[in-house]
Design an enzyme around this catalytic site. Sequence first.
Site, PDB file in Angstrom:
ATOM      1  N   GLU A  98       0.799  -1.230   0.000  1.00 33.26           N
ATOM      2  CA  GLU A  98       0.000   0.000   0.000  1.00 33.26           C
ATOM      3  C   GLU A  98       0.831   1.279   0.000  1.00 33.26           C
ATOM      4  O   GLU A  98       0.762   2.075   0.961  1.00 33.26           O
ATOM      5  CB  GLU A  98      -0.944   0.012   1.208  1.00 33.26           C
ATOM      6  CG  GLU A  98      -1.883  -1.167   1.264  1.00 33.26           C
ATOM      7  CD  GLU A  98      -2.917  -1.062   2.383  1.00 33.26           C
ATOM      8  OE1 GLU A  98      -2.755  -0.238   3.281  1.00 33.26           O
ATOM      9  OE2 GLU A  98      -3.901  -1.813   2.327  1.00 33.26           O
ATOM     10  N   GLU A 149      -5.301  -8.653   0.793  1.00 36.99           N
ATOM     11  CA  GLU A 149      -5.897  -8.340   2.099  1.00 36.99           C
ATOM     12  C   GLU A 149      -7.366  -8.030   1.893  1.00 36.99           C
ATOM     13  O   GLU A 149      -7.749  -7.378   0.914  1.00 36.99           O
ATOM     14  CB  GLU A 149      -5.271  -7.092   2.747  1.00 36.99           C
ATOM     15  CG  GLU A 149      -3.946  -7.291   3.400  1.00 36.99           C
ATOM     16  CD  GLU A 149      -3.402  -6.017   4.052  1.00 36.99           C
ATOM     17  OE1 GLU A 149      -4.202  -5.210   4.589  1.00 36.99           O
ATOM     18  OE2 GLU A 149      -2.182  -5.835   4.005  1.00 36.99           O
TER      19      GLU A 149
HETATM   20  C1  BGP Z   1      -4.151  -2.261   5.789  1.00 35.40           C
HETATM   21  C2  BGP Z   1      -2.719  -2.536   6.191  1.00 35.40           C
HETATM   22  C3  BGP Z   1      -2.563  -3.509   7.303  1.00 35.40           C
HETATM   23  C4  BGP Z   1      -3.663  -3.532   8.354  1.00 35.40           C
HETATM   24  C5  BGP Z   1      -5.044  -3.282   7.749  1.00 35.40           C
HETATM   25  C6  BGP Z   1      -6.132  -3.021   8.770  1.00 35.40           C
HETATM   26  O1  BGP Z   1      -4.229  -1.006   5.206  1.00 35.40           O
HETATM   27  O2  BGP Z   1      -1.982  -3.050   5.104  1.00 35.40           O
HETATM   28  O3  BGP Z   1      -1.292  -3.327   7.838  1.00 35.40           O
HETATM   29  O4  BGP Z   1      -3.345  -2.811   9.440  1.00 35.40           O
HETATM   30  O5  BGP Z   1      -5.042  -2.224   6.834  1.00 35.40           O
HETATM   31  O6  BGP Z   1      -6.252  -1.657   9.071  1.00 35.40           O
HETATM   32  P1  BGP Z   1      -6.064  -1.047  10.514  1.00 35.40           P
HETATM   33  O7  BGP Z   1      -4.885  -1.722  11.067  1.00 35.40           O
HETATM   34  O8  BGP Z   1      -5.850   0.409  10.349  1.00 35.40           O
HETATM   35  O9  BGP Z   1      -7.323  -1.340  11.246  1.00 35.40           O
END
Ligand code: BGP
Length: 481
Positions: A166, A367
Amino acid sequence: MKLEFPKDFWWGAATSGPQSEGRFNKQHANMFDYWYEVEPEAFYKQVGPDTTSNFYNSFKEDIRLMKEIGLNSVRTSIQWTRLIDDLETGTLNEDGVRFYNEVIDEFIANGIRPVMNLHHFDLPVELYHKYGGWENKRVGELFANFAEQCFKLFSDRVTDWFTFNEPMVIVEGEYLMQFHYPKIVDGPKAVQVAYNLVLASAKAIQKFREVNTNPKGRIGTILNLTPPYPATDSPEDKKASHIANLWLNRLFMDSAVHGELPEELAALFDSEGVLWESTPEELAIIKENVIDVLGINFYHPHRVERPEFSSNSLAIDWLPTKFWKDYDMPGRRMNHDKGWEIYPKAVYDIGMDIKENYNNIEWFMSENGMGVSREERWMNADGVIEDDYRISFIQEHLYWLHKVIEDGSNCFGYHLWTPIDCWSWANAYRNRYGFISNNIHTQIKTIKKSGYWFKGVADTNTMELTIHVEGAENFKPVTSL
Ligand code: BGP
């Protein structure tokens, strides 16, 4: 209804080094380690990156649990701050090399494909203090050298590599929206950083082509695609949505897959006086070093409308932006814990976009997931969290993924964020995403209902659809974003 998936489909989950390992024995602090040192109150309950899950010590047990829920592939990341001692010369840290070797071997011994990413928001903070981080192209060169070390050390066993997770989140978090350190708001810097990340990824790919000797080896990047949908059919909203798409999605997609930055975006930035600085040699590196494979992280769409006002300064205007504004669509379905809209059908639109506009490149959903707080609300007498909401969430997304595969998009896998509840940046452990819960005080890990359910899907390569999928009954394909 039973949905069968393509042969050898990746059923897995994703995590990252900085969110799962813990700081144990790391040689350097990354941006988040440092931010926590100087401003612990910015983190939920002041729980910082030193209290991430204990993967550094418990990886054997953790991988055994991942096997138990049927995962055949898992993505994590190699931490620059753990593997390298001297960031300028790239000397290796012995314990870092030992650790990643053991982790990779353990995955393979358990029949799990290790998928390795090289940067997950974890820039060594020294490179920020010395060079201004990604603002400086020197950091991209150092990153490519680090990547080269990883390929040399591990590509005999790791076949699936990714340069960045990302990159747009680095740009937004660090330079526009203040959710990552150094929390700057500066449009022109953000534009340059975005370009520098494109270049750094291409340079790492170039190194891969030079040193990888594994015939099965391939490399890609992981992008968070957030399809923008205009609030109305008016030309103003459509234009706003088009520009949002150029910046949020096409900048990294076009350069990764086609080796070219979108001309229309470059012209727009040029007319604003904020075009990134590039050289013909750099553009040639970007052109020649495109990806083999793509990972797409999808959590939520973007609803977009025309901007409300505008000034002459991109930096001032970026929040809300000069070109578009986020639109809170009435009646949209929300995951209120995280504040993200749930719109699974976007998976279909993303898959068709890749098919039609990106050479139908091989891709996987790297993801997807649902962050929920206080999950112990659903714990049964046996201590198992009955997360039926997560099972429904995954089913809906897999329904659209299956549909877009049927319609010819080249998708080979699905990874949930995340195998075991892990640390979520400034949100720490507030929202949980995993198939496996983790009591961070006792480190007792327990498979959730979704973990057992996912094993059934993975083992049979088939998903029994047990829920109503919103939108499926009057589905009309949208084939272009
Ligand atoms: C994505 C990232 C992850 C993870 C996920 C969940 O953007 O790649 O690292 O953290 O989001 O989001 P958050 O952790 O902000 O709840």
